[in-house]
Motif scaffolding. Sequence first.
Motif: not given
Length: 464
Positions: A216-225, A262-267
Motif C-alpha cells: 500500500y502507498a499514498a499518492v505522491g509518496s515513496a514506496v518499496m516493492l 532498483l536500490s543501489s547494490p552497495s546499500s
Amino acid sequence: MTGAQCEVTEVFAEEGSQAVLPCKCNALSNFPHGIIWSQDNKGTVWRKQRSGLQYWGSTWTRKESQRVRCPHTQFERGDYSLQILRVREEDAGLYKCRVEDGSRVTDNLVMLRIIKVSFSPSVSTLGDNVLITCTVTPWPIGATVRWTLNNSPYVPPTEMPSTAETGAIVVKEVATLRLAGNWTCAVGDEGAEGRASATLTVNGILKPSTDNTKVYAAVGSAVMLPCVFSTGVIPSSPVWEKLKPGSLFKPAAGPLPASFSLSSPSSKPSWDKSASLKEVTLEDEGMYRCSATVEGQKLTRIMRLVVAKIDSSVVSKKEASVTLTCQLTDASEVTAYEWVHVVDDLNGTQSIGSIQKGKTQQVSEEDQGEWACRFYGKEGILGNVTYHIQRMSGLTGQKASGVSQNTAAIVGLSLLLLVLLLILAQMYKNHQRRKRILQYPALETIVHSASNEREERERNREKN
C-alpha cells in the motif's frame, strides 16, 4: 555363582546426543563390585574390577575413550548406568551390564536405538523434490511414527513405510517455504519413545512470502516493492516487470513507471533485489513481478501495488464544509477506516484531535490542519494517506475559482466600457465643432484667407 537376568530395556537416543543405558541393582554387600559393560557381538565396552582398575574396549579407545563413562558417585546406590557421549549410528545395538556382587551375578540387557532426521538434498530450492527421512537403528518392529513441523502436528500426504531392512520412514514433498523449519520425528515402541529433530532450509523468496501480496502507498509518496531472497543466496539475472491488468504471466508492453528504480547494490546485501517508486501516482497501481535465477532455477514473486488517495467534495458553500473520502484502488482486504485530525499551533507543536471511524469524514471551517486516513486489515494497519487543509477556500476551490473569474470579467468589461465612452465623447466634440463652423460659410472663407495671407508674409520675410 547364582545369576539373574532382567528384561530388555528400550532406550532411544538422538544421534549426536548423550545416551544413558540404565543398570540398577540392589547391593547385597558393601564390598567393591565388579562391573562389565559389553556390546553384543562387539566385546567389552567398559569394565571395572573389584580392585578399582578400569578398562575400555579396543573399539572405544581408538579415538575417544572419554566418550564412554560410568560415574562412581552412583555406585553406593546400586546405579551402574553407562553414559555414551555424542552417540553415533554404529553405537546402536544390544548392551549387557553384568554386576558381580560377591557370589551373585546380575545381568541387565539394554537395547540402544539411534534415531535421526535427515533431508535429501540437505538444502532445497523452491520447487525441488525433497525427501525427509526418519531413521531408527535398529528399527523397532511395530513402532508408530509421528511428525511435527515447527511444533505443530504434520500429516504427510505421501509416506513411504519402513521395514526392518531399511530402518527408515520417508516423506516425499515438493519444497515450499511452508516446509522450512524444524522437523521432529517421534517414534514409539511399547511405552518407550524417541525423538529426533533437524532444520530444513528452503532457498527462495522470503519477502513477499506468497504471491498476490498487497503493498500500500499514498499518492505522491515513496514506496518499496520487496523482493528478498533467502539469506546467503546470490540470485542472478534479476528482472522486474509490470503485468497487464488481469494477467499474471504476460508483462506489460509499456515501460515501468518513471519513478521506478532498483536500490543501489552497495546499500543492500546480494540477496535483496527490492525496488522502489520515488513518487507514486494513480497510474502506478497494478501487478508487479520480480524474478531471478537461483541454482539454475527461475524463482518469481508477484505483488500488487495498491494506491490510496483522499477525494474532497463540497457539501455546503454557505457553511464552507466538505466531505473527505478515503479511496483505494483495491480495498478488498480493508476491514476498517479511521480519521485522525492533526493541528499545528503557532509554536510549531502538533496536537491530535479525536479519532473518527468510517470511510468518509465531513470537515468545516474550524477543521483546518492535516487529516490522516488510516486503513486496517485483519492483521492490523495496512497504510495511511494524508490531506492538508490550510483554509476553507482551499477546500471549496471551485467556489473560490468561480468568484475570482467573475471579478476579473467584471473589471475587464468596466475598462472596455470606459474606453468606449471616452472615444464617443471625443467624436461628439469634433462633430459639434464642425457643425458650428458650417453655419457661417463667409466667416470660414475670411478665416482661411487671413490665414493664407499671414503665411505668405512670413515666407517673404524669411527670403529677405
